[in-house]
Design a protein around this motif. Structure first.
Motif, PDB file in Angstrom:
ATOM      1  N   MET A   1       0.847  -1.181   0.000  1.00  0.00           N
ATOM      2  CA  MET A   1       0.000   0.000   0.000  1.00  0.00           C
ATOM      3  C   MET A   1       0.893   1.246   0.000  1.00  0.00           C
ATOM      4  O   MET A   1       1.863   1.317   0.715  1.00  0.00           O
ATOM      5  CB  MET A   1      -0.901  -0.022   1.221  1.00  0.00           C
ATOM      6  CG  MET A   1      -1.969   1.029   1.212  1.00  0.00           C
ATOM      7  SD  MET A   1      -3.124   1.017  -0.151  1.00  0.00           S
ATOM      8  CE  MET A   1      -4.080  -0.419   0.217  1.00  0.00           C
TER       9      MET A   1
ATOM     10  N   ARG B   1      -6.030  10.014  -0.735  1.00  0.00           N
ATOM     11  CA  ARG B   1      -7.386   9.551  -0.460  1.00  0.00           C
ATOM     12  C   ARG B   1      -7.971  10.283   0.756  1.00  0.00           C
ATOM     13  O   ARG B   1      -9.123  10.712   0.756  1.00  0.00           O
ATOM     14  CB  ARG B   1      -7.370   8.050  -0.190  1.00  0.00           C
ATOM     15  CG  ARG B   1      -8.735   7.426  -0.032  1.00  0.00           C
ATOM     16  CD  ARG B   1      -8.673   5.954   0.351  1.00  0.00           C
ATOM     17  NE  ARG B   1      -7.720   5.164  -0.386  1.00  0.00           N
ATOM     18  CZ  ARG B   1      -7.926   4.618  -1.588  1.00  0.00           C
ATOM     19  NH1 ARG B   1      -9.081   4.798  -2.192  1.00  0.00           N
ATOM     20  NH2 ARG B   1      -6.994   3.894  -2.170  1.00  0.00           N
TER      21      ARG B   1
ATOM     22  N   GLU C   1      -2.633   6.872   0.071  1.00  0.00           N
ATOM     23  CA  GLU C   1      -3.529   6.982   1.224  1.00  0.00           C
ATOM     24  C   GLU C   1      -3.665   8.429   1.693  1.00  0.00           C
ATOM     25  O   GLU C   1      -4.736   8.844   2.125  1.00  0.00           O
ATOM     26  CB  GLU C   1      -3.065   6.071   2.357  1.00  0.00           C
ATOM     27  CG  GLU C   1      -3.223   4.605   2.029  1.00  0.00           C
ATOM     28  CD  GLU C   1      -4.625   4.256   1.528  1.00  0.00           C
ATOM     29  OE1 GLU C   1      -5.624   4.651   2.167  1.00  0.00           O
ATOM     30  OE2 GLU C   1      -4.734   3.586   0.483  1.00  0.00           O
TER      31      GLU C   1
ATOM     32  N   LYS D   1       1.823   4.970   0.816  1.00  0.00           N
ATOM     33  CA  LYS D   1       1.544   6.004   1.813  1.00  0.00           C
ATOM     34  C   LYS D   1       1.012   7.270   1.138  1.00  0.00           C
ATOM     35  O   LYS D   1       0.063   7.888   1.601  1.00  0.00           O
ATOM     36  CB  LYS D   1       2.817   6.309   2.599  1.00  0.00           C
ATOM     37  CG  LYS D   1       2.617   7.304   3.704  1.00  0.00           C
ATOM     38  CD  LYS D   1       3.887   7.511   4.489  1.00  0.00           C
ATOM     39  CE  LYS D   1       3.692   8.547   5.565  1.00  0.00           C
ATOM     40  NZ  LYS D   1       4.911   8.789   6.314  1.00  0.00           N
TER      41      LYS D   1
END
Length: 80
Positions: A1, A9, A6, A3
């Motif tokens: 994933m 998002r 995110e 960083k």
């Protein structure tokens, strides 16, 4: 994933730069082509996606483009 993904998002209204968009695209194998002469938009594409997302180079990059980029990356990841 990722960083950075995110963070995009969670906060699409942050002061995102085109360099960060290019970097996050690179993390997921997504092409982010620089504008050619006469254009002011980067083209975000992937061979598995029919859609081509255009993102303006001009700062600040509006939150709607960041949201669309996150959706585009999520769609690419769903196909992978």
């Amino acid at each position: 994933m990722s960083k950075r993904l995110e963070q995009m998002r969670a906060n699409p209204r942050a002061d995102w730069r085109i360099e960060e968009i290019v970097a996050v695209c690179g993390e997921f194998g997504i092409s982010c082509a620089a504008p050619r002469s006469g254009s002011s938009h980067y083209k975000v594409s992937h061979p598995m996606m029919r859609e081509i997302l255009t993102v303006p180079f001009k700062r600040p990059i509006k939150p709607v483009y960041i949201r669309k980029l996150v959706q585009f990356i999520d769609a690419v990841r769903a196909f992978s």
